[in-house]
Design an enzyme around this catalytic site. Sequence first.
Site, mmCIF file in Angstrom:
data_model
loop_
_atom_site.group_PDB
_atom_site.id
_atom_site.type_symbol
_atom_site.label_atom_id
_atom_site.label_comp_id
_atom_site.label_asym_id
_atom_site.label_seq_id
_atom_site.Cartn_x
_atom_site.Cartn_y
_atom_site.Cartn_z
ATOM 1 N N ASP A 205 49.713 -55.949 -104.413
ATOM 2 C CA ASP A 205 50.166 -55.403 -103.134
ATOM 3 C C ASP A 205 49.377 -56.099 -102.035
ATOM 4 O O ASP A 205 48.190 -56.391 -102.212
ATOM 5 C CB ASP A 205 49.930 -53.892 -103.069
ATOM 6 N N ASP B 187 58.443 -53.763 -103.455
ATOM 7 C CA ASP B 187 58.464 -52.394 -102.929
ATOM 8 C C ASP B 187 59.395 -52.296 -101.720
ATOM 9 O O ASP B 187 60.116 -51.307 -101.559
ATOM 10 C CB ASP B 187 57.060 -51.949 -102.522
#
Length: 182
Positions: A140, A162
Amino acid sequence: MKYFEKRFLDVYRPLYIGVIFLGIILDLVTKFLVILYFEPHRYLEVLGSFFRMTLTFNTGFVFGAFQDNAIPSLIATGIAIVFLIGYRWKNYDLGNPWGWNLVMAGAFGNFLDKFFVKIPGTGFRFGFQPNVGEYIGVVDFLDFDWPDFLLFSRWPAFNVADSCVTIGLTILIFTMKLEEEK
């Protein structure tokens, strides 16, 4: 009696599959570049403190389930993807296909990411057991500071996959709601 009314490629048309692959490639390439050029948990301010790029690793599944345990997280993600493929195939007329394509791209991008140990500054290798200075989990790196009323001091970092899932689900929710109102 057939379980699926349509053939697979009638639901997952080649163009849709191409878009899914494009989303996966974009996700994995951005993750690879971040692994190469960023140190874990250090950030680069892009728009001041509002938007930063920060290399972090999410070692869990949805809401942190199976935290720091790669294999159960991988299995749970795989089961979710198989369910999504079957559900979409069975309910081919439900929602907007582009929403489904984005959800699939994001799900596959994060799924594939779980197969690799990340080595900041170098890249990655196949495996599930990190050595010193290596990491497991989904990469991330998009780090936003939303207003503090959202229960977080900073929004949790996320990635392209995401984003695909979030945008895809938003499209699906709105299109399903519109279909329901007809």
